[in-house]
Write a protein that holds these residues in place. Structure first.
Motif, short mmCIF file in Angstrom:
data_model
loop_
_atom_site.label_atom_id
_atom_site.label_comp_id
_atom_site.label_asym_id
_atom_site.label_seq_id
_atom_site.Cartn_x
_atom_site.Cartn_y
_atom_site.Cartn_z
N HIS A 471 0.82 -1.22 0.00
CA HIS A 471 0.00 0.00 0.00
C HIS A 471 0.85 1.27 0.00
N ARG A 473 3.22 4.05 -1.95
CA ARG A 473 3.09 4.61 -3.29
C ARG A 473 4.42 5.19 -3.76
N GLY A 478 1.66 6.83 0.20
CA GLY A 478 0.98 5.63 0.67
C GLY A 478 1.13 5.42 2.16
N LEU A 526 -1.63 6.33 -13.21
CA LEU A 526 -1.08 6.09 -11.87
C LEU A 526 0.43 5.88 -11.89
N THR A 529 3.16 8.06 -9.93
CA THR A 529 2.62 8.61 -8.69
C THR A 529 2.29 7.47 -7.72
N HIS A 530 1.32 6.66 -8.11
CA HIS A 530 0.93 5.52 -7.30
C HIS A 530 1.85 4.31 -7.57
#
Length: 553
Positions: A471, A473, A478, A526, A529-530
């Protein structure tokens, strides 16, 4: 004077074969002593072994220095060294003594001939009777000379045969010692290594002097009759048959090796492929190998798996390689099976956790299975890339497949009222759900700590990386630790991407399934970034494989 010379030559003719006989007896005794050292049980004291060796050498009248060296030896290697040194001394002394005696015989014959010539010159001036006597003496001594020369030639031939036998015995003894040294080195390696990959990487270059080996692989037969590839090491490239590749043994020619427990040699893989159409043979040919040697791993009187050796040249393996291969397989079977059972235990533990999660979460077993296969596909694409390759060896990829389903194991500790809420979560409920990461780390960490007391390394290290980092990032936004970019373990970055893709393309109670086009388009936004941009790029590269996995029932 002539009588004395004749007597001395006679004595030499008797002593030469006697000396040869003594050398043979002492050589045989030394070889027998070496064999007794090799066959003595490991728990017998070295002094007892030394005493037994001296009793064997007693008939050879061994000198005090040798006896003292044997009795003062502290291990079996020193005993063998003393005996080998004694054998070399016996060989050298015997050869020297024989040469001296032959030289003495030649000198005495030459002296006798010179004396005869001198007598003849004196007798010629006498009467005709002496001349007749001279003729007779010529005949007699000519025959004696021919007889002595013939005897010397016979002795030399017999001596050659004797030393030929001795050299053969010494060669066999040295070969036995060489094989024992190899076995000891092999055992030492197996005792030090913690997993199959490390073991094979060290064994790979070590096999060269004994067996042609440019590819070394191991596979095990599971309880369902599947031959499952564990790992492989090659000279230049990534193996085509990687960890997890499997096939029913009944559909392969390995069933003969499995049933008969005998080493198999295929000298020409191209011809074999043309005759059988074997899928695995085709993959080996693609790697550039043209001959193979298969060693059954025997444990508890049954075949548990196979070692595969391959070479680039055709007919690299011959019949004389089989005894070496059998010894190699016998030494490896037990330790390798131990490694395999440990890994199987960890994999089955992971499956048990996943089953427990299915009863607590909306996640289905199909989702968990798919995202783990997606993760494995992405990992294969990243092999060889800087910054990723060192974290994605065969063991790491296998553990990624095993442990990626555990990414949300901590949800077993989230209350049902929150976890199973049909609608959107409020801020407090989302905070509660996010604690599943810490709960998962506690569960897996406790298990890892307990098992590490009995195993040579922490078995759930990859699982902890996945649970604690999936989880996080790429930009650091995150949770739970706010890690960013390369601070996040590679395995966690891969699982995060695979989990999102399957969640988007799967129907859930609160949403319909997205198409892969829509999911990939959304995830492209994403990347950076993610998601790790390189991981997403690998996800795109293996899209065909991923969609094929998704279609499987």
């Amino acid at each position: 004077m002539l009588s004395l010379l004749s007597v001395w030559l006679g004595i030499l003719a008797i002593l030469l074969p006697y000396s040869r006989h003594q050398v043979r007896l002492e050589t045989q005794a030394i070889n027998a002593a070496i064999v007794s050292i090799l066959s003595a049980p490991a728990d017998i004291e070295i002094s007892t072994v030394a005493t037994a060796v001296l009793s064997i050498l007693e008939s050879t009248q061994v000198d005090r220095d040798v006896a003292s060296a044997l009795l003062s030896a502290t291990n079996r290697d020193e005993l063998r060294t003393v005996l080998r040194d004694r054998a070399r001394i016996v060989s050298t002394n015997s050869s020297t003594a024989l040469e001296h005696r032959l030289i003495e015989a030649a000198v005495l014959i030459a002296v006798a001939a010179a004396m005869m010539i001198f007598l003849i010159t004196r007798i010629v001036s006498l009467s005709e009777a002496f001349r007749k006597l001279l003729d007779q003496l010529h005949v007699v001594f000519g025959a004696f000379d021919r007889s002595a020369t013939k005897r010397s030639s016979i002795l030399q031939e017999e001596n050659k045969e004797t030393w030929k036998e001795t050299r053969e015995i010494m060669h066999r003894s040295n070969a036995i010692l060489h094989e024992l040294d190899f076995d000891n080195e092999l055992l030492s390696i197996l005792q030090r290594q913690v997993d199959l990959e490390a073991t094979l990487r060290i064994l790979f270059p070590m096999l060269g002097p004994y067996l042609p080996c440019e590819r070394l692989a191991v596979a095990f037969v599971d309880q369902f009759g599947e031959v499952v590839a564990e790992t492989a090491v090659t000279t230049a490239h990534e193996p085509k048959i990687g960890p997890g590749y499997s096939m029913q043994i009944s559909k392969t020619s390995l069933q003969t090796v499995f049933r008969e427990c005998r080493v198999r040699i295929i000298g020409d893989l191209e011809q074999y492929y043309n005759e059988t159409g074997s899928e695995t043979t085709g993959l080996i040919l693609e790697e550039g190998f043209r001959s193979s040697l298969t060693i059954p791993l025997i444990f508890g009187q049954r075949c548990i798996g196979f070692l595969f050796l391959n070479a680039h040249a055709k007919n690299a393996y011959q019949g004389f390689h089989i005894p070496v291969a059998e010894r190699f397989g016998a030494s490896l079977a037990g330790p390798m099976y131990h490694h395999y059972l440990v890994q199987l235990l960890l994999a089955e533990s992971s499956k048990t956790f996943v089953k427990a999660m299915e009863h607590r979460d909306n996640e289905t077993g199909d989702h968990i299975n798919r995202m783990s296969l997606y993760s494995a596909a992405v990992a294969r694409r990243l092999v060889g890339r800087p910054g990723y390759d060192e974290y994605l060896g065969p063991r790491e990829r296998r553990e990624l497949l095993w442990y990626s389903p555990l990414h949300d194991i901590g949800k077993v500790g989230i209350p049902d009222v929150v976890l199973l809420k049909p609608g959107p979560l409020d801020k407090e409920e989302r905070r509660i759900v996010e604690t599943h990461v810490e709960i998962g780390l506690q569960i897996i960490g406790s298990l890892d700590e307990s098992l590490s007391r009995y195993l040579p390394r922490h078995p759930f290290g990859t699982a902890l990386d996945i649970v604690g980092g999936h989880h996080e990032r790429w930009d650091g936004s995150g949770y739970p630790f706010g890690k960013r970019e390369t601070e996040i373990p590679v395995s966690a970055r891969i699982v995060a991407a695979a989990d999102i893709l399957d969640a988007l393309t799967t129907k859930r109670p609160y949403k319909e399934a997205w198409s892969f086009d829509k999911a990939y388009s959304h995830m492209a936004g994403l990347a950076g970034t993610h998601l790790d941009p390189a991981v997403f790029a690998a996800l795109v590269e293996c899209r065909t494989e991923i969609e094929s996995i998704a279609r499987e029932p």
